[in-house]
Design a protein around this motif. Structure first.
Motif, PDB file in Angstrom:
ATOM      1  N   GLY A  53      33.204  29.413  43.682  1.00 48.10           N
ATOM      2  CA  GLY A  53      33.688  31.019  43.821  1.00 48.10           C
ATOM      3  C   GLY A  53      35.205  30.866  43.775  1.00 48.10           C
ATOM      4  O   GLY A  53      35.584  32.461  43.425  1.00 48.10           O
ATOM      5  N   ALA A  54      36.050  30.275  45.282  1.00 48.66           N
ATOM      6  CA  ALA A  54      37.250  30.818  45.187  1.00 48.66           C
ATOM      7  C   ALA A  54      38.145  30.353  44.024  1.00 48.66           C
ATOM      8  O   ALA A  54      39.399  31.080  43.739  1.00 48.66           O
ATOM      9  CB  ALA A  54      37.216  29.354  46.184  1.00 48.66           C
ATOM     10  N   MET A  55      37.641  29.312  43.714  1.00 48.42           N
ATOM     11  CA  MET A  55      38.838  28.657  42.282  1.00 48.42           C
ATOM     12  C   MET A  55      38.847  29.627  41.124  1.00 48.42           C
ATOM     13  O   MET A  55      39.975  30.145  40.734  1.00 48.42           O
ATOM     14  CB  MET A  55      37.819  27.070  41.750  1.00 48.42           C
ATOM     15  CG  MET A  55      38.783  27.349  40.846  1.00 48.42           C
ATOM     16  SD  MET A  55      38.915  25.790  40.851  1.00 48.42           S
ATOM     17  CE  MET A  55      39.568  24.712  39.237  1.00 48.42           C
ATOM     18  N   ALA A  56      37.593  30.650  41.692  1.00 50.93           N
ATOM     19  CA  ALA A  56      37.836  32.071  40.028  1.00 50.93           C
ATOM     20  C   ALA A  56      38.483  33.054  40.638  1.00 50.93           C
ATOM     21  O   ALA A  56      39.286  33.201  40.279  1.00 50.93           O
ATOM     22  CB  ALA A  56      36.239  32.190  40.143  1.00 50.93           C
ATOM     23  N   VAL A  57      38.090  33.282  42.344  1.00 50.34           N
ATOM     24  CA  VAL A  57      39.560  34.083  42.707  1.00 50.34           C
ATOM     25  C   VAL A  57      41.046  33.966  42.521  1.00 50.34           C
ATOM     26  O   VAL A  57      41.082  34.526  42.050  1.00 50.34           O
ATOM     27  CB  VAL A  57      39.138  34.308  44.475  1.00 50.34           C
ATOM     28  CG1 VAL A  57      39.651  35.582  45.204  1.00 50.34           C
ATOM     29  CG2 VAL A  57      37.561  34.511  44.773  1.00 50.34           C
ATOM     30  N   ALA A  58      40.816  32.648  42.676  1.00 52.47           N
ATOM     31  CA  ALA A  58      42.792  32.562  42.560  1.00 52.47           C
ATOM     32  C   ALA A  58      43.202  32.651  41.358  1.00 52.47           C
ATOM     33  O   ALA A  58      44.250  32.303  41.025  1.00 52.47           O
ATOM     34  CB  ALA A  58      42.385  30.585  43.221  1.00 52.47           C
ATOM     35  N   THR A  59      42.201  32.147  39.661  1.00 53.25           N
ATOM     36  CA  THR A  59      42.277  32.424  38.591  1.00 53.25           C
ATOM     37  C   THR A  59      42.653  33.765  38.811  1.00 53.25           C
ATOM     38  O   THR A  59      43.707  33.872  38.340  1.00 53.25           O
ATOM     39  CB  THR A  59      41.517  31.422  38.004  1.00 53.25           C
ATOM     40  OG1 THR A  59      40.712  29.849  38.393  1.00 53.25           O
ATOM     41  CG2 THR A  59      42.086  31.458  36.495  1.00 53.25           C
ATOM     42  N   VAL A  60      42.110  34.773  38.492  1.00 52.02           N
ATOM     43  CA  VAL A  60      42.135  35.736  38.547  1.00 52.02           C
ATOM     44  C   VAL A  60      43.334  36.749  39.351  1.00 52.02           C
ATOM     45  O   VAL A  60      43.983  37.165  38.822  1.00 52.02           O
ATOM     46  CB  VAL A  60      40.811  36.533  39.338  1.00 52.02           C
ATOM     47  CG1 VAL A  60      41.135  37.912  39.541  1.00 52.02           C
ATOM     48  CG2 VAL A  60      39.738  36.340  38.255  1.00 52.02           C
ATOM     49  N   LEU A  61      43.774  36.056  40.754  1.00 52.53           N
ATOM     50  CA  LEU A  61      45.038  36.026  41.651  1.00 52.53           C
ATOM     51  C   LEU A  61      45.873  36.104  40.774  1.00 52.53           C
ATOM     52  O   LEU A  61      47.369  36.332  40.994  1.00 52.53           O
ATOM     53  CB  LEU A  61      44.560  36.237  42.748  1.00 52.53           C
ATOM     54  CG  LEU A  61      43.739  37.062  43.068  1.00 52.53           C
ATOM     55  CD1 LEU A  61      43.656  36.858  45.339  1.00 52.53           C
ATOM     56  CD2 LEU A  61      43.676  39.126  43.317  1.00 52.53           C
TER      57      LEU A  61
END
Lengths: 276, 235
Positions: A53-61
């Motif tokens: 989940g954190a990785m997805a957020v980091a990708t989006v940001l």
């Protein structure tokens, strides 16, 4: 076949993969013993989904260094999860399950809505199953991984006797003045670090296999904590090495090949344990 | 000399108190049995004595000679321990943690202490055996040896004979008695009123009413008579 292996070893990316694979499997198996014995086997699974989940957020940001977000988030969740074990409004296993599927769903949702990549399914698949990311490691990633796993191993060795005391009997340890909470927190932080590192190796769906299989295999055969710990780390390293070699030679996905090797060793040890 | 003094102690959880105004004293060399019905707060009291739970009121005064980490504790066994892969020696040694501080590894002193206590408990020959393969009585001896590594002054035992067969139960009581005769103060939670009366010097009865005193006084008291089921005792 040996020629072929030496041929591949000439490539730095193969050497990197082996270094990282061995280090991560070693440190994850060390922590696996105490997690399995504390009935926290599932925590690896839960945390790896949080990391996803954190990785997805980091990708989006569009963060340039995703680790800066993934590592702290996972560490915080690990500490919280191990704490809820004691004062239970939401019971430990339910808390893990909630956090785990929750972050998996949100991660995928975010990637789906905001992703600019043309190959979304491929991206998600490689995060979940690791696929080839271990073969594309940069030197910096290898160094970061090496430093963190050596630190984890060092702390584990220094805390070995305390971990044994706290794992066997937390109440007794606390009653005789051992700060069990402190050691539990350190264990939680270490497991979070290892899980984030292991995402590169086997992907976030298969991480708990690295944590639990070597420990369970060792427990089938050995009867002392020391031997279990040593055997677990040796088995884990062998499986990781053999798994990576097979996957390079046969072109199979790295993560699932390593886990398949772990499962095979577990079945062997189970048969050996039964025989005794 | 008093080792432990409990004054006006109130115990319980946020939802309410279980025990109120509890006072008693444990002197060096005493053998105190804590008896009472299920749910009367025996285990809560034990946890408070071990500083694992804060009392709602009152105080527990510990003598100057007794540091917080000098209480040996024999807890009830947990499910988790039943299949724990560790040798007897590893478990007994873990009792030494109380005086290790942040020192990572056991030294000669700890190893000698562990050996001495295993010898005392008669389990030295089991040293290399796996804990989970031992019988219930042997496991209790291992845990006692571990508790003795933590201290030689005060032992708190939480139902030490739970789940043991009658023969082993008697052996266990005799072992505890011999430890008491060596000068170790014993506080024991027990369901076994007959054994409590046979072995201990003092009784603490908790329930609707509280009694604390010597065994002899207990037998003559109201609580004692209702709990032992005897109308009259010719002591």
């Amino acid at each position: 076949m040996l020629d072929k292996i030496f041929f591949y070893l000439q490539y730095p990316f193969v050497r990197y993969a082996i270094i990282v694979g061995v280090l991560i499997s070693l440190s994850s198996s060390l922590l696996g013993v105490t997690l399995v014995l504390k009935r926290f086997s599932y925590i690896g699974d839960g945390l790896s989904h949080v990391a996803f989940g954190a990785m997805a957020v980091a990708t989006v940001l569009k963060l340039s260094d995703k680790m800066l977000l993934i590592l702290p988030v996972t560490v915080i969740c690990a500490v919280l999860l191990l704490k809820t074990g004691q004062n239970a409004k939401v019971k430990g296993d339910a808390a893990i399950a909630m956090l785990s599927v929750g972050s998996l769903a949100f991660g995928y949702l975010l990637m789906n809505i905001f992703s600019t990549s043309s190959n979304l399914t491929g991206d998600v698949c490689s995060t979940l199953f690791g696929s080839t990311s271990i073969l594309t490691l940069t030197l910096n990633e290898v160094i970061l991984c090496a430093v963190l796993s050596v630190v984890v191993m060092g702390i584990f060795i220094f805390m070995y006797n305390k971990i044994l005391a706290v794992t066997f009997d937390e109440t007794f340890a606390k009653a005789t003045g051992v700060s069990a909470d402190f050691y539990n927190t350190i264990t939680a932080v270490m497991i979070a670090v290892i899980i984030v590192l292991a995402m590169n190796l086997v992907g976030s769906l298969l991480i708990s296999a690295l944590v639990i299989f070597p420990a369970l295999s060792a427990m089938n055969v050995f009867k002392s904590f020391f031997k279990v710990t040593i055997a677990s780390s040796i088995l884990s390293v062998i499986c990781a090495f053999v798994g990576i070699m097979i996957s390079i030679l046969a072109g199979t996905p790295v993560g699932s090949t390593i886990v398949a090797a772990d499962v095979f060793v577990f079945l062997l040890s189970f048969a050996m344990g039964k025989k005794k | 000399m008093s080792l432990l003094t409990v004054k006006d102690l109130t115990l319980g959880y946020n939802s309410g108190s279980i025990i109120e105004n509890l006072s008693f004293t444990v002197n060096e060399g005493d053998y105190l049995s804590i008896v009472g019905e299920n749910g009367s707060g025996k285990t809560t009291l034990m946890k408070s004595l071990l500083h694992l739970q804060k009392p709602l009121g009152g105080e527990i005064i510990v003598s100057n000679d007794l540091k917080a980490n000098e209480i040996g504790y024999l807890p009830q066994q947990t499910v988790l321990q039943k299949d724990f892969p560790a040798t007897v020696k590893e478990i007994v040694l873990s009792g030494c943690q109380s005086h290790m501080g942040y020192r990572p590894f056991y030294g000669k002193k700890e190893k000698a202490l562990a050996r001495e206590n295993m010898e005392l408990m008669g389990i030295l020959d089991l040293e290399k055996r796996c804990y989970k393969q031992l019988s219930g009585g042997q496991q209790q001896r291992v845990l006692l040896a571990r508790a003795l590594c933590a201290t030689r002054k005060l032992l708190l035992l939480d139902e030490p004979v739970a789940g043991l067969d009658p023969k082993v139960t008697i052996e266990m009581y005799e072992t505890i008695k011999s430890l008491n005769e060596k000068g170790i103060t014993i506080i024991m939670i027990s369901h076994d009123i007959a054994a409590a009366l046979e072995y201990s010097s003092h009784i603490l009865h908790i329930g609707k009413t509280i009694f604390f005193g010597t065994k002899k006084d207990y037998l003559c008291s109201k609580e004692g008579q209702s709990f032992t089921g005897k109308e009259k005792i010719y002591a």
